[in-house]
Design a protein around this motif. Structure first.
Motif, PDB file in Angstrom:
ATOM      1  N   LEU A  18      -0.865 -17.181  47.843  1.00 21.55           N
ATOM      2  CA  LEU A  18      -1.881 -17.179  48.821  1.00 21.55           C
ATOM      3  C   LEU A  18      -0.847 -16.684  50.147  1.00 21.55           C
ATOM      4  CD1 LEU A  18      -4.987 -17.935  49.962  1.00 21.55           C
ATOM      5  CD2 LEU A  18      -3.599 -19.920  50.862  1.00 21.55           C
ATOM      6  N   SER A  32       0.052 -12.959  50.528  1.00 18.42           N
ATOM      7  CA  SER A  32      -1.215 -11.904  50.277  1.00 18.42           C
ATOM      8  C   SER A  32      -1.605 -11.597  51.824  1.00 18.42           C
ATOM      9  CB  SER A  32      -2.308 -12.812  49.535  1.00 18.42           C
ATOM     10  OG  SER A  32      -2.908 -13.601  50.232  1.00 18.42           O
ATOM     11  N   ARG A  33      -2.474 -10.931  51.651  1.00 17.94           N
ATOM     12  CA  ARG A  33      -3.199 -10.354  52.963  1.00 17.94           C
ATOM     13  C   ARG A  33      -3.738 -11.530  53.707  1.00 17.94           C
ATOM     14  NH1 ARG A  33      -8.898 -10.115  52.517  1.00 17.94           N
ATOM     15  NH2 ARG A  33      -9.603  -8.503  54.140  1.00 17.94           N
ATOM     16  N   THR A  34      -4.420 -12.638  52.884  1.00 16.67           N
ATOM     17  CA  THR A  34      -4.747 -13.903  53.539  1.00 16.67           C
ATOM     18  C   THR A  34      -3.651 -14.477  54.194  1.00 16.67           C
ATOM     19  OG1 THR A  34      -6.224 -13.840  51.573  1.00 16.67           O
ATOM     20  CG2 THR A  34      -6.316 -15.767  53.071  1.00 16.67           C
ATOM     21  N   ARG A  80      -0.847 -13.442  55.347  1.00 15.22           N
ATOM     22  CA  ARG A  80      -0.318 -12.877  56.518  1.00 15.22           C
ATOM     23  C   ARG A  80      -1.326 -13.151  57.624  1.00 15.22           C
ATOM     24  NH1 ARG A  80       1.601  -8.688  53.190  1.00 15.22           N
ATOM     25  NH2 ARG A  80      -0.338  -7.880  53.142  1.00 15.22           N
ATOM     26  N   ALA A  81      -2.629 -13.035  57.435  1.00 20.99           N
ATOM     27  CA  ALA A  81      -3.794 -13.480  58.337  1.00 20.99           C
ATOM     28  C   ALA A  81      -3.424 -14.809  58.974  1.00 20.99           C
ATOM     29  CB  ALA A  81      -5.122 -13.328  58.042  1.00 20.99           C
ATOM     30  N   TYR A  99      -9.076  -6.239  48.988  1.00 16.96           N
ATOM     31  CA  TYR A  99      -8.981  -7.175  48.027  1.00 16.96           C
ATOM     32  C   TYR A  99      -9.295  -8.733  48.480  1.00 16.96           C
ATOM     33  CZ  TYR A  99      -4.182  -8.636  49.142  1.00 16.96           C
ATOM     34  OH  TYR A  99      -2.963  -9.118  49.437  1.00 16.96           O
ATOM     35  N   TYR A 144      -4.582  -6.369  43.644  1.00 16.72           N
ATOM     36  CA  TYR A 144      -3.704  -6.701  44.606  1.00 16.72           C
ATOM     37  C   TYR A 144      -2.547  -5.951  44.689  1.00 16.72           C
ATOM     38  CZ  TYR A 144       0.130  -9.753  46.126  1.00 16.72           C
ATOM     39  OH  TYR A 144       1.312 -10.178  46.644  1.00 16.72           O
TER      40      TYR A 144
END
Lengths: 360, 254
Positions: A209, A212-214, A216-217, B111, B123
């Protein structure tokens, strides 16, 4: 070798996984060989429980950057709900691994629901205020669990917040939660293996987690909320997500806890703010935002007080001194300077080795 | 589609009894480099905060490329196509330079969280694409060498550039720069002017900037609006506005 394909972060993650697996295997071998003392054997499952707690709390404290002091409250919810389920189902589902899996999922799900419930009002708060509300939440949960009476009979469920006798159960009735005496007779399903598997699941989910993009957010919200909004990151959504995920893992840890002891009660300091702060101590000493550090700190700090028993009355004094020393070692600027010098010296000595590392 | 990228009509905001911005009108054409100047406390940053949804205007209208964005929240406005930098740099300091830009690409990575946790093929594909795009952007600002460094460790000038790179990563139509040259030495300012020009030309970007540095303003802005005490003092082509006696008075006093 495919070393070049692996990024620095995923290599660091694999080191963490490897460390846990090696340690777990070592413990199992030692246990199988009969070398472990009975007290050490008793530590194995609680250690897994507190590692899960520390890692999931680190997601809130280290990655989201919000201080939560009610983490043990989520654990309490997970423990109680999963224990109630197991006790009701002990005769219906006789296959223990299946029953336990469902119990863990129920514990995690209930804790997650509370994570959302507490998350929604709390999202407006920051810093100290959030800490106070979460602390209060943990205490409320503990106290409710302390007074609740729950029974089942042919007519259904009965709940009372006063005395067990108020339940008015029919002849065939069974008391499940008996006030401050809690739940007894939960099937003892927790094993070290289950604990290790849960730790691994926690690590994989949380580390993936984060990277990932999440993740980083979430970290961008921690570093600068206004800037995060300005690049289109939904602050509310991700804060709530972190609270929920963290609570779910605490709930799973609670399920593991409930199934490790014959009786489960909310009295004492297992689920109160002392427990929450103890987990926070693991997180802070292991390094805020550092997942591997949380694991190491939990292992050391969980065993330490027990190993210091020979000091008798001075035990907690020495423990406190150790905490202060570790804190200084980790964070004082002088120590950091010293460690940097040490690192450079080591680098000069093993120069070649490090050069190879820096390429990847 | 209108030919104006941004149209601000009669924009007002009051904080209690204070009218911080009072009846601002502004039209920015597509591809234009527009300057918003004024003495300290004139309300320039407040205008930016209204344009980006940090503050809700008391009255007035903001149109972005024909779309009404008045009073929308920051996230929606960013998605509509406005990105900004900040007067006091707001980077994600504990993240790497690369991750700062990749955070800007957040809404362009397709994603879900679950796919990220389970490490499904999408991903890897999307992360790879995002890394390439981010490195491209960093190269434009000559930051590609520092991609793995923490943003906090960058020198000041490069932090300003990284902020612009992060804003551009969201793929905006309109870029707002809040005092990009603040705290820079003349050499850095010169370099920044070239960068801003380059960004406008190569990304076909419309840029609105707030600035105090008159050299930068006269060097690159095509049109200006001058604010004083929340009210529009002058508007028009840069050279004409800067020679306007009213403007000179506002800046230098009588």
């Amino acid at each position: 070798m495919k070393k070049l394909n692996i990024s620095k972060t995923s290599r660091s993650n694999f080191i963490t996984y490897g460390m846990v697996i090696v340690l777990a295997a070592l413990m199992m071998i030692l246990d199988g060989a009969g070398v472990l003392s009975s007290s050490m054997r008793g530590f194995l499952v609680p250690m897994c429980i507190y590692i899960i707690m520390a890692v999931s709390l680190n997601l809130v404290v280290g990655i989201l950057g919000e201080l939560s002091l009610g983490h043990a409250g989520f654990m309490c919810i997970g423990a109680y709900t999963s224990a109630v389920f197991s006790k009701c189902m002990v005769d219906t589902i006789t296959f223990a691994p299946l029953r336990f899996t469902i119990a863990i999922l129920i514990g995690a799900a209930c804790a997650a629901v509370f994570g959302v419930l507490i998350g929604i009002p709390v999202l407006r708060l920051k810093g100290d205020y959030l800490a106070i509300v979460t602390l209060a939440f943990g205490e409320i949960i503990k106290n409710i669990c302390n007074v609740i009476n729950l029974g089942v009979d042919s007519a259904g469920m009965h709940i009372s917040f006063d005395k067990a006798s108020d339940l008015n159960l029919a002849e065939d009735g069974q008391i499940i939660i008996k006030g401050s005496q809690g739940i007894s007779g939960t099937p003892k399903d927790s094993t070290f293996l289950v604990g290790v598997i849960l730790v691994m699941i926690t690590l994989v989910v949380i580390l993936n987690l984060i990277n990932s993009r999440t993740g980083r957010a979430i970290m961008s919200i921690r570093d600068n909320r206004i800037a995060a909004q300005s690049i289109g990151i939904d602050v509310t959504k991700y804060k709530l997500m972190v609270f929920t995920i963290s609570a779910a893992f605490a709930g799973a840890a609670g399920a593991l806890y409930a199934h490790n002891y014959a009786t489960l009660t909310a009295t004492g300091d297992k689920f109160n703010y002392n427990a929450s702060i103890m987990i926070l101590v693991y997180v802070v000493l292991g390094g805020i935002g550092n997942i591997r550090g949380s694991i190491i700190a939990t292992i050391i700090l969980y065993i330490l007080p027990e190993k210091l028993r020979f000091l008798k009355d001075y035990r907690m004094l020495v423990y406190a001194i150790v905490l202060i020393l570790v804190m200084l070692y980790n964070w004082s600027p002088k120590m950091q300077e010293y460690r940097e010098v040490l690192r450079l010296k080591l680098k000069a000595k093993f120069g070649k080795l490090n050069k190879e590392e820096s390429i990847t | 589609m209108s030919e104006n990228m941004l149209e601000v009509t009669n924009l007002c905001i009051s904080f209690g009894g204070l009218r911080a911005v009072d009846g601002l009108n502004m039209k920015i054409r597509k591809g234009q480099l527009y300057g918003l100047i004024g003495p300290n406390g004139a309300g320039k940053t407040t205008v930016f905060n209204m344009l980006t949804g940090v503050y809700k205007p008391t009255s007035g209208k903001i149109m972005l490329d024909g779309e009404n964005i008045t009073g929308k929240p920051s996230i929606a406005i960013n998605r509509a196509g406005i990105a900004r930098t900040f007067q006091n740099i707001r980077l994600f300091k504990n993240m790497s330079v690369l991750d700062n830009v990749k955070a800007g690409l957040h809404n362009h990575m397709k994603y879900t969280t679950i796919e990220g946790i389970l490490r499904l093929p999408r991903y890897f594909k999307e992360e790879k694409r995002a890394t390439e795009k981010a490195m491209e952007l960093l190269k434009v600002f000559e930051l590609d060498g520092e991609a793995q460094q923490l943003a906090a460790n960058l020198p000041y000038g490069k932090q300003r550039k990284l902020e612009i790179a992060r804003a551009l990563a969201t793929d905006p139509k309109l870029l707002l720069l809040d005092e990009p040259a603040a705290g820079m030495n003349p050499n850095e300012t010169e370099e920044l002017m070239q960068t801003i020009h380059f960004v406008r030309d190569s990304f076909k970007m419309t840029i609105l900037l707030i600035e105090h540095d008159m050299k930068l303003v006269s060097g690159i802005c095509e049109e200006l609006t001058v604010l004083n005490f929340g009210q529009e003092l002058a508007q028009g082509e840069t050279s004409a506005v800067l020679n306007d006696p009213k403007v000179i008075t506002a800046y230098l006093g009588e």
